[in-house]
Design a protein around this motif. Structure first.
Motif, mmCIF file in Angstrom:
data_model
loop_
_atom_site.group_PDB
_atom_site.id
_atom_site.type_symbol
_atom_site.label_atom_id
_atom_site.label_comp_id
_atom_site.label_asym_id
_atom_site.label_seq_id
_atom_site.Cartn_x
_atom_site.Cartn_y
_atom_site.Cartn_z
ATOM 1 N N ARG A 94 0.837 -1.207 0.000
ATOM 2 C CA ARG A 94 0.000 0.000 0.000
ATOM 3 C C ARG A 94 0.872 1.257 0.000
ATOM 4 N N THR A 97 -6.171 -12.637 -1.954
ATOM 5 C CA THR A 97 -7.134 -11.554 -2.144
ATOM 6 C C THR A 97 -6.635 -10.275 -1.504
ATOM 7 N N ASP A 98 -6.035 -10.385 -0.318
ATOM 8 C CA ASP A 98 -5.500 -9.204 0.371
ATOM 9 C C ASP A 98 -4.400 -8.540 -0.453
ATOM 10 N N SER A 101 -6.023 -6.725 -3.357
ATOM 11 C CA SER A 101 -6.746 -5.558 -2.877
ATOM 12 C C SER A 101 -5.795 -4.426 -2.507
ATOM 13 N N ALA A 102 -4.606 -4.779 -2.005
ATOM 14 C CA ALA A 102 -3.619 -3.767 -1.614
ATOM 15 C C ALA A 102 -2.945 -3.120 -2.814
ATOM 16 N N LYS A 114 -12.380 2.173 -9.340
ATOM 17 C CA LYS A 114 -12.937 2.320 -7.990
ATOM 18 C C LYS A 114 -14.461 2.358 -8.036
ATOM 19 N N LEU A 139 -15.794 -1.195 -8.595
ATOM 20 C CA LEU A 139 -15.690 -1.993 -7.371
ATOM 21 C C LEU A 139 -16.775 -1.598 -6.376
ATOM 22 N N THR A 140 -17.022 -0.271 -6.264
ATOM 23 C CA THR A 140 -18.039 0.216 -5.328
ATOM 24 C C THR A 140 -19.434 -0.211 -5.769
ATOM 25 N N SER A 185 -17.621 -5.177 -4.727
ATOM 26 C CA SER A 185 -16.521 -6.137 -4.807
ATOM 27 C C SER A 185 -15.349 -5.638 -3.977
ATOM 28 N N LYS A 186 -14.704 -6.539 -3.256
ATOM 29 C CA LYS A 186 -13.585 -6.164 -2.393
ATOM 30 C C LYS A 186 -12.231 -6.303 -3.077
ATOM 31 N N SER A 187 -12.190 -6.962 -4.214
ATOM 32 C CA SER A 187 -10.929 -7.189 -4.907
ATOM 33 C C SER A 187 -11.208 -7.427 -6.380
ATOM 34 N N ILE A 188 -10.131 -7.480 -7.181
ATOM 35 C CA ILE A 188 -10.281 -7.752 -8.611
ATOM 36 C C ILE A 188 -10.813 -9.166 -8.832
#
Length: 224
Positions: free
Chosen positions: A76, A100-101, A104-105, A199, A202-203, A207-210
């Motif tokens: 990040r 996933t983390d 997402s980062a 963004k 995703l919103t 969705s929390k990730s690609i």
């Protein structure tokens, strides 16, 4: 002082709290004329300083389990230093949540430390070209989880959210593993605009990730 890196050479930074891992990566890449390790660090804070000293860095290989600053925290922070960095996680372990983390980062790949020299080279070349890369075991796990998720019944009220034509175009290119830079070139818009669309998508889709976004898009037949 290091020699300047040729324009066609991929500049790499390696971050790991174990120096032996760094030396191993450097040894594997030593014979590659198109890939060069230009910086290394054992701590996230030091790696951020190295990124400022070496703006030519294109690809970062980072461990996830590190003291003081974790790999996720580094990803990040590094993206704040240079939004165009291609960052790949290196780990001994993998699971859905960890992968996933990383995505997402802002990471673009996940590799196991047991990788072969050929896999390491392929991964660096692929992410430098704007694609994502996963070790075969990681990719198989993600695909299996996506297939299982697609088989689960969804509520009747789970209708797809409306996306604009431009958002649909961006979504399609995201699913084809295009980077923000390549999407911008393809659609003749700025990278900042691409990031805004990403963004918003995703919103809208919650969705929390690609990976989650692609799963949503496949479920609702927004992409083929």
């Amino acid at each position: 002082m290091n020699d300047p890196v040729a324009e066609d050479c991929i500049a790499v930074l390696v971050l790991d709290d174990h120096q032996m891992v760094i030396e191993g990566v450097k040894t594997l890449l030593k014979s590659q004329p198109k890939i060069r390790v230009v910086a290394e660090a054992n701590r996230g804070a030091d790696a951020l300083q190295q990124l400022l000293r070496h703006p030519e860095v294109q690809v970062v290989l980072t461990d996830l389990s590190m003291p003081q600053m974790s790999g996720l925290e580094f990803i990040r922070a590094a993206r704040e230093v240079n939004a165009n960095l291609r960052i790949v996680a290196l780990s001994m372990f993998y699971d859905q949540a960890s992968v996933t983390d990383v995505l997402s980062a802002g990471g673009c790949g996940y590799m196991l430390k047991s990788l072969s020299p050929e896999e390491l080279i392929q991964a660096i070349e692929q992410v430098a070209a704007g694609h994502t890369y996963f070790s075969p075991e990681v990719g198989s796990m993600l695909l299996q989880n996506m297939e299982l998720a697609s088989l689960r019944p969804t509520p009747a009220t789970d209708a797809p959210v409306p996306l604009t034509l431009r958002e649909r175009e961006v979504l399609e290119l995201i699913s084809r593993e295009y980077s923000n830079h390549h999407i911008a070139e393809k659609l003749f818009i700025s990278e900042r605009t691409v990031e805004t669309h990403r963004k918003n998508i995703l919103t809208k889709t919650n969705s929390k990730s690609i990976i989650g976004l692609i799963r949503y898009a496949l479920r609702h037949k927004l992409i083929q």
